[in-house]
Design a protein around this motif. Structure first.
Motif, PDB file in Angstrom:
ATOM      1  N   GLY A   1      37.303  13.764   5.254  1.00 49.17           N
ATOM      2  CA  GLY A   1      37.377  15.164   5.645  1.00 49.17           C
ATOM      3  C   GLY A   1      38.814  15.623   5.789  1.00 49.17           C
ATOM      4  O   GLY A   1      39.755  14.949   5.363  1.00 49.17           O
ATOM      5  N   ARG A   2      38.966  16.773   6.413  1.00 50.88           N
ATOM      6  CA  ARG A   2      40.279  17.419   6.548  1.00 50.88           C
ATOM      7  C   ARG A   2      41.139  16.688   7.566  1.00 50.88           C
ATOM      8  O   ARG A   2      40.668  16.304   8.640  1.00 50.88           O
ATOM      9  CB  ARG A   2      40.097  18.875   6.963  1.00 50.88           C
ATOM     10  CG  ARG A   2      41.390  19.670   6.984  1.00 50.88           C
ATOM     11  CD  ARG A   2      41.125  21.148   7.124  1.00 50.88           C
ATOM     12  NE  ARG A   2      42.354  21.910   7.058  1.00 50.88           N
ATOM     13  CZ  ARG A   2      42.431  23.150   6.621  1.00 50.88           C
ATOM     14  NH1 ARG A   2      41.344  23.769   6.211  1.00 50.88           N
ATOM     15  NH2 ARG A   2      43.586  23.780   6.592  1.00 50.88           N
TER      16      ARG A   2
ATOM     17  N   ALA B   1      46.205  22.429   2.692  1.00 50.01           N
ATOM     18  CA  ALA B   1      45.473  21.465   3.517  1.00 50.01           C
ATOM     19  C   ALA B   1      45.577  20.084   2.889  1.00 50.01           C
ATOM     20  O   ALA B   1      45.880  19.938   1.709  1.00 50.01           O
ATOM     21  CB  ALA B   1      44.005  21.868   3.645  1.00 50.01           C
TER      22      ALA B   1
ATOM     23  N   PHE C   1      45.128  21.813  -2.397  1.00 51.34           N
ATOM     24  CA  PHE C   1      45.081  20.793  -1.354  1.00 51.34           C
ATOM     25  C   PHE C   1      45.265  19.422  -1.973  1.00 51.34           C
ATOM     26  O   PHE C   1      45.095  19.225  -3.177  1.00 51.34           O
ATOM     27  CB  PHE C   1      43.787  20.873  -0.529  1.00 51.34           C
ATOM     28  CG  PHE C   1      42.526  20.543  -1.291  1.00 51.34           C
ATOM     29  CD1 PHE C   1      42.142  19.224  -1.527  1.00 51.34           C
ATOM     30  CD2 PHE C   1      41.706  21.545  -1.754  1.00 51.34           C
ATOM     31  CE1 PHE C   1      40.976  18.916  -2.205  1.00 51.34           C
ATOM     32  CE2 PHE C   1      40.532  21.255  -2.442  1.00 51.34           C
ATOM     33  CZ  PHE C   1      40.175  19.936  -2.671  1.00 51.34           C
TER      34      PHE C   1
ATOM     35  N   GLU D   1      36.879   9.926  10.231  1.00 52.86           N
ATOM     36  CA  GLU D   1      35.751  10.577   9.571  1.00 52.86           C
ATOM     37  C   GLU D   1      34.627   9.586   9.262  1.00 52.86           C
ATOM     38  O   GLU D   1      33.447   9.918   9.368  1.00 52.86           O
ATOM     39  CB  GLU D   1      36.227  11.254   8.278  1.00 52.86           C
ATOM     40  CG  GLU D   1      37.103  12.478   8.510  1.00 52.86           C
ATOM     41  CD  GLU D   1      36.307  13.711   8.896  1.00 52.86           C
ATOM     42  OE1 GLU D   1      35.061  13.673   8.800  1.00 52.86           O
ATOM     43  OE2 GLU D   1      36.922  14.712   9.297  1.00 52.86           O
TER      44      GLU D   1
ATOM     45  N   GLU E   1      43.780  16.327  10.441  1.00 55.76           N
ATOM     46  CA  GLU E   1      44.218  17.124  11.574  1.00 55.76           C
ATOM     47  C   GLU E   1      45.739  17.046  11.699  1.00 55.76           C
ATOM     48  O   GLU E   1      46.362  16.118  11.170  1.00 55.76           O
ATOM     49  CB  GLU E   1      43.541  16.620  12.851  1.00 55.76           C
ATOM     50  CG  GLU E   1      42.021  16.788  12.807  1.00 55.76           C
ATOM     51  CD  GLU E   1      41.335  16.238  14.047  1.00 55.76           C
ATOM     52  OE1 GLU E   1      42.012  15.566  14.862  1.00 55.76           O
ATOM     53  OE2 GLU E   1      40.123  16.459  14.180  1.00 55.76           O
TER      54      GLU E   1
ATOM     55  N   CYS F   1      42.808   9.526   9.490  1.00 55.27           N
ATOM     56  CA  CYS F   1      41.781  10.526   9.182  1.00 55.27           C
ATOM     57  C   CYS F   1      40.566   9.874   8.527  1.00 55.27           C
ATOM     58  O   CYS F   1      39.424  10.140   8.912  1.00 55.27           O
ATOM     59  CB  CYS F   1      42.359  11.606   8.267  1.00 55.27           C
ATOM     60  SG  CYS F   1      41.132  12.805   7.682  1.00 55.27           S
TER      61      CYS F   1
ATOM     62  N   TYR G   1      43.343  16.339   2.819  1.00 56.44           N
ATOM     63  CA  TYR G   1      42.086  15.661   3.117  1.00 56.44           C
ATOM     64  C   TYR G   1      42.253  14.172   2.832  1.00 56.44           C
ATOM     65  O   TYR G   1      43.111  13.777   2.038  1.00 56.44           O
ATOM     66  CB  TYR G   1      40.940  16.215   2.258  1.00 56.44           C
ATOM     67  CG  TYR G   1      40.595  17.657   2.552  1.00 56.44           C
ATOM     68  CD1 TYR G   1      39.514  17.979   3.356  1.00 56.44           C
ATOM     69  CD2 TYR G   1      41.354  18.692   2.026  1.00 56.44           C
ATOM     70  CE1 TYR G   1      39.193  19.297   3.639  1.00 56.44           C
ATOM     71  CE2 TYR G   1      41.054  20.020   2.300  1.00 56.44           C
ATOM     72  CZ  TYR G   1      39.971  20.317   3.106  1.00 56.44           C
ATOM     73  OH  TYR G   1      39.661  21.631   3.389  1.00 56.44           O
TER      74      TYR G   1
END
Length: 201
Positions: free
Chosen positions: A60-61, A23, A102, A75, A63, A71, A25
């Motif tokens: 945050g994560r 992931a 991550f 966020e 997309e 992002c 972030y």
């Protein structure tokens, strides 16, 4: 379609990332201008979310297809209601590769006075916000703690098949955790590592 064409399609124009990363972030490192100089804006996480009560930056994560910048702005708008057009992006400091697999991408941005006026933390995610002068971090060394990352190789590893002895010197590592105390707040962990990189500029 041949193997060579498959490889070419997969990696032609590919933007390299961290191999095996599960992931990505992104966080916004929000700067605000005060009469006495630049401040960093922090959140305290709501107790109802993961890592509740910790100090962090909005973020945050990422997309699928999202850049760290988009992002971080999304966020920040969701968590603090600061419109993205009220944030002047200044650049992207070094990212952090977390041992859990991550990447964390910091994005540096200046929040306008209008953005600060619009600030309204989402109670579902944010318990409070506060600012700290950037000069505080430059003038106050953090407490630093270190923990080791030790390999734990299973007994069933095929040492003989791969041609290495059972006392093979597996690589170990360590992580340094800076900690700052500012009033009732404690700024530590990955957030503090990002802050330290900004303060060292």
């Amino acid at each position: 379609m041949g193997e060579l064409e498959n490889l070419s399609r997969r990696f032609g124009g590919h933007v390299p990332g961290l191999l095996g990363a599960r992931a990505g972030y992104a966080v916004l490192c929000p700067l605000v201008e005060r009469p006495e100089g630049l401040h960093l804006l922090f959140e305290v996480r709501s107790r109802t979310v993961s890592q509740g009560g910790e100090v962090c930056f909005p973020g945050g994560r990422m997309e699928p297809g999202e850049t760290p910048q988009s992002c971080a702005l999304r966020e920040t708008e969701e968590e603090l209601a600061i419109p993205r057009e009220q944030v002047q992006l200044l650049g992207t400091p070094d990212f952090i590769c977390n041992q859990r697999g991550f990447l964390l991408h910091p994005v540096l941005g200046l929040v306008s006075p209008q953005g600060l006026e619009a600030l309204h933390p989402s109670p579902a995610e944010v318990a409070e916000v506060f600012t700290v002068p950037l000069s505080f971090f430059r003038q106050t060394p953090p407490e630093c703690y270190r923990y080791n990352l030790e390999p734990q190789v299973p007994d069933t590893f095929p040492y003989e098949a791969v041609g290495i002895p059972r006392n093979y010197p597996w690589a170990s590592g360590w992580v340094e955790v800076p900690v700052w105390h500012y009033g009732p707040h404690v700024i530590w962990g990955m957030t503090a590592r990002i802050v330290r990189s900004l303060a060292e500029v």
